[in-house]
Scaffold this motif. Sequence first.
Motif, short mmCIF file in Angstrom:
data_model
loop_
_atom_site.label_atom_id
_atom_site.label_comp_id
_atom_site.label_asym_id
_atom_site.label_seq_id
_atom_site.Cartn_x
_atom_site.Cartn_y
_atom_site.Cartn_z
N ARG A 41 2.33 -6.28 -12.97
CA ARG A 41 3.20 -7.06 -12.06
C ARG A 41 4.66 -6.77 -12.37
O ARG A 41 5.07 -6.85 -13.53
CB ARG A 41 2.90 -8.55 -12.25
N SER B 22 2.57 -12.71 2.21
CA SER B 22 2.59 -11.68 3.25
C SER B 22 2.58 -10.31 2.59
O SER B 22 3.15 -9.35 3.10
CB SER B 22 3.83 -11.83 4.14
N GLY B 23 1.93 -10.25 1.43
CA GLY B 23 1.80 -8.99 0.72
C GLY B 23 0.42 -8.40 0.94
O GLY B 23 -0.26 -8.70 1.92
N ASN B 24 -0.01 -7.58 -0.01
CA ASN B 24 -1.28 -6.87 0.13
C ASN B 24 -2.45 -7.81 0.42
O ASN B 24 -3.22 -7.58 1.35
CB ASN B 24 -1.53 -6.06 -1.17
N VAL B 25 -2.58 -8.87 -0.37
CA VAL B 25 -3.75 -9.75 -0.23
C VAL B 25 -3.70 -10.50 1.10
O VAL B 25 -4.69 -10.53 1.85
CB VAL B 25 -3.84 -10.73 -1.42
N ASN C 83 -3.94 -15.45 -7.74
CA ASN C 83 -4.48 -15.91 -9.02
C ASN C 83 -3.92 -17.28 -9.36
O ASN C 83 -2.70 -17.48 -9.37
CB ASN C 83 -4.11 -14.90 -10.12
N LYS D 151 13.13 -5.68 -5.64
CA LYS D 151 13.85 -5.90 -4.37
C LYS D 151 15.26 -5.30 -4.45
O LYS D 151 15.91 -5.38 -5.49
CB LYS D 151 13.95 -7.40 -4.09
N ARG E 193 -9.66 0.44 -1.09
CA ARG E 193 -9.09 -0.34 -2.21
C ARG E 193 -7.93 -1.21 -1.74
O ARG E 193 -7.80 -2.36 -2.14
CB ARG E 193 -8.64 0.59 -3.35
N SER F 175 8.78 -15.29 -0.08
CA SER F 175 9.50 -16.12 -1.04
C SER F 175 10.63 -16.91 -0.39
O SER F 175 11.17 -17.84 -0.97
CB SER F 175 10.02 -15.27 -2.19
N GLY G 132 4.55 -6.78 -6.58
CA GLY G 132 5.63 -5.82 -6.83
C GLY G 132 5.16 -4.43 -7.21
O GLY G 132 5.98 -3.54 -7.43
N ASP H 164 -0.38 -5.16 -8.59
CA ASP H 164 -0.28 -6.61 -8.48
C ASP H 164 1.05 -6.88 -7.76
O ASP H 164 1.58 -5.98 -7.11
CB ASP H 164 -0.31 -7.28 -9.88
N LYS I 238 6.82 -6.09 6.64
CA LYS I 238 6.59 -6.21 5.20
C LYS I 238 6.29 -4.87 4.52
O LYS I 238 6.74 -4.64 3.41
CB LYS I 238 5.46 -7.22 4.93
N THR J 143 -9.08 -6.76 -1.78
CA THR J 143 -8.92 -8.14 -2.24
C THR J 143 -8.94 -9.10 -1.04
O THR J 143 -9.66 -10.11 -1.05
CB THR J 143 -7.63 -8.31 -3.06
P1 NDP Z 1 2.47 -8.49 -3.12
O1 NDP Z 1 3.60 -8.16 -4.01
O2 NDP Z 1 1.91 -7.45 -2.22
O3 NDP Z 1 2.83 -9.77 -2.23
C1 NDP Z 1 3.18 -10.99 -2.76
C2 NDP Z 1 3.59 -11.87 -1.60
O4 NDP Z 1 3.75 -13.21 -2.03
C3 NDP Z 1 4.92 -11.46 -1.00
O5 NDP Z 1 4.87 -11.67 0.38
C4 NDP Z 1 5.90 -12.40 -1.65
O6 NDP Z 1 7.09 -12.66 -0.91
C5 NDP Z 1 5.06 -13.65 -1.70
N1 NDP Z 1 5.54 -14.56 -2.73
C6 NDP Z 1 5.77 -14.29 -4.02
N2 NDP Z 1 6.21 -15.39 -4.65
C7 NDP Z 1 6.23 -16.36 -3.70
C8 NDP Z 1 6.55 -17.73 -3.70
N3 NDP Z 1 6.96 -18.33 -4.82
N4 NDP Z 1 6.46 -18.43 -2.55
C9 NDP Z 1 6.02 -17.83 -1.41
N5 NDP Z 1 5.71 -16.55 -1.35
C10 NDP Z 1 5.80 -15.82 -2.47
O7 NDP Z 1 1.32 -9.06 -4.08
P2 NDP Z 1 -0.24 -9.16 -3.80
O8 NDP Z 1 -0.50 -9.53 -2.41
O9 NDP Z 1 -0.87 -7.96 -4.37
O10 NDP Z 1 -0.63 -10.37 -4.77
C11 NDP Z 1 -0.61 -11.73 -4.35
C12 NDP Z 1 -1.44 -12.56 -5.31
O11 NDP Z 1 -2.80 -12.06 -5.35
C13 NDP Z 1 -0.98 -12.58 -6.77
O12 NDP Z 1 -1.31 -13.82 -7.34
C14 NDP Z 1 -1.86 -11.50 -7.42
O13 NDP Z 1 -1.97 -11.67 -8.81
C15 NDP Z 1 -3.17 -11.77 -6.69
N6 NDP Z 1 -4.13 -10.66 -6.69
C16 NDP Z 1 -3.82 -9.44 -6.17
C17 NDP Z 1 -4.75 -8.43 -6.15
C18 NDP Z 1 -4.49 -7.13 -5.49
O14 NDP Z 1 -5.46 -6.34 -5.35
N7 NDP Z 1 -3.28 -6.83 -5.04
C19 NDP Z 1 -6.07 -8.61 -6.78
C20 NDP Z 1 -6.35 -9.98 -7.21
C21 NDP Z 1 -5.39 -10.93 -7.20
P3 NDP Z 1 8.32 -11.60 -0.84
O15 NDP Z 1 7.86 -10.59 0.16
O16 NDP Z 1 9.48 -12.41 -0.41
O17 NDP Z 1 8.47 -11.04 -2.22
#
Ligand code: NDP
Length: 450
Positions: free
Chosen positions: A94, A238-241, A351, A134, A205, A262, A168, A166, A281, A209
């Motif tokens: 991460r 709005s990330g990968n998951v 998580n 960022k 892959r 965020s 970032g 994970d 995104k 998730t």
């Molecule tokens: P990404 O970096 O792709 O996306 C994270 C997203 O969450 C971004 O949109 C981010 O916003 C947003 N975010 C982060 N912090 C906050 C907050 N405090 N409030 C609101 N939104 C927030 O990460 P992933 O999608 O990969 O991971 C998301 C979660 O899933 C984590 O907990 C990770 O540990 C878990 N996970 C991920 C896996 C994977 O395969 N990627 C596998 C298993 C678990 P912004 O765009 O503004 O940064």
Amino acid sequence: MDYIEQAMNRAEKSNCKTDTNFFQALKEVLVSIRPLMDAHPEYKTHNIIERIIAPNRAIHFKIEWLDDNNGVQVNNGYRIQFNNALGPYKGGVRFHPSVNPDILKFLAFEQIFKNAITGLHIGGAKGGADFDPKRKSDKEIMKFCQAFMTAFYNSIGADIDILGGDIGVGAREVGYLFGQYKQLTNSYDSIITSKPLALGGSLGRTEATGYGLVYFTQTLLEDKGETLKGKICVISGSGNVAIHAIEKLYDTGAIPVTCSDSKGTIHDKNGIDLALLKKIKLERRASLEYYATERKSAVYMKKDAYTDDSSHVWDIPCYAAFPCATQNELCEVGVKALLANDVKVVAEGANMPSTPEAIELLQQHKVLFAPAKAANAGGVAVSVLEMSQNNSLHYLPFDVIDNRLKEIMGRIYKDIKEVCETHDMELDLLAGANILGFQRVADAMIMQGV
Ligand code: NDP
């Protein structure tokens, strides 16, 4: 005071004083494994709890790198190699300014049991850095990834410790990390998963998730005679998951109406426009604010109403809620809003996204609850498929991987349900997941001696 209470007290007094996230994760596991400990006195004889709650190795390293102005930058890097009783350490990396030893310790601890639940032979680890990707140029990201790998590459290996993505850390970062490992060791070993396809990544892959989360939720609902078809769903993140959960929800006929980042939340009553979300995104790496400027049906709500909750996501009436952003983003206040709108199921993509108080409230109100350890295990499961494809040089088509993912998520549900039946418990997926994962790791530890 029994063995579990003694272990918890000792942990609280020693290393957990400042490790609040780790202690939260630890307490959740220890409280729920009581039926297992009662049925297996050998775990106490082998002092399994004390041994399982301490990481095998925690590495802290300094990362020095040059920014675009040739300024020297310094960050902290970490790798927590928590437990390798079942196989080589495996867990993501991460990059986020909030990263610290406490957060990585909780993530690595959770990862041990999640990996065990998949039934695949991998241990648990997590790593990262307090680096903020960022507003960094591509070149700065590359320099940082190279410096990160240089600082600790000799602690990992394809049979020792395998990294992954994970928060970032997506395909771009994984590519740079992998490239630097190759440069330093002259080897193309599979030391990281979630690689781009061109570097030996696995089809499916990226989606695993989010898709796995929806497959798990579908299995749970089918078992209760319910379905997601036509149901309103809210998603945070709005990330990968989040993106791939939304994609799969559409396939089931559900209507995903929110996402967040965020800075704020989007509520799109017509359903999230997935192509637009991906453009903002994944391509532009921009704020969700732009979504509302391009889509008339959407409302953008800046994150300012809550101090301790992730966003306005939980205020939107829904049948199912999917927290997919980060840890402790769903608190009591969010659950109260969900309950007021008669939510039926909460499934964790991130998580530990729900606080203990939030989970307690959901359980009190008999809301179906799919815990992260089980519901988001699809990512790591397909990572293992990536590792095996790298080793055999035999690459599988998307539909084969996707079917394996579906099978794995179904099996995880079935195994947890069986655990609940064995211990005469009502279906409690959280306790069942903790017992299943703990038992597999504890048995492997005992077999390997002290
Ligand atoms: P990404 O970096 O792709 O996306 C994270 C997203 O969450 C971004 O949109 C981010 O916003 C947003 N975010 C982060 N912090 C906050 C907050 N405090 N409030 C609101 N939104 C927030 O990460 P992933 O999608 O990969 O991971 C998301 C979660 O899933 C984590 O907990 C990770 O540990 C878990 N996970 C991920 C896996 C994977 O395969 N990627 C596998 C298993 C678990 P912004 O765009 O503004 O940064």
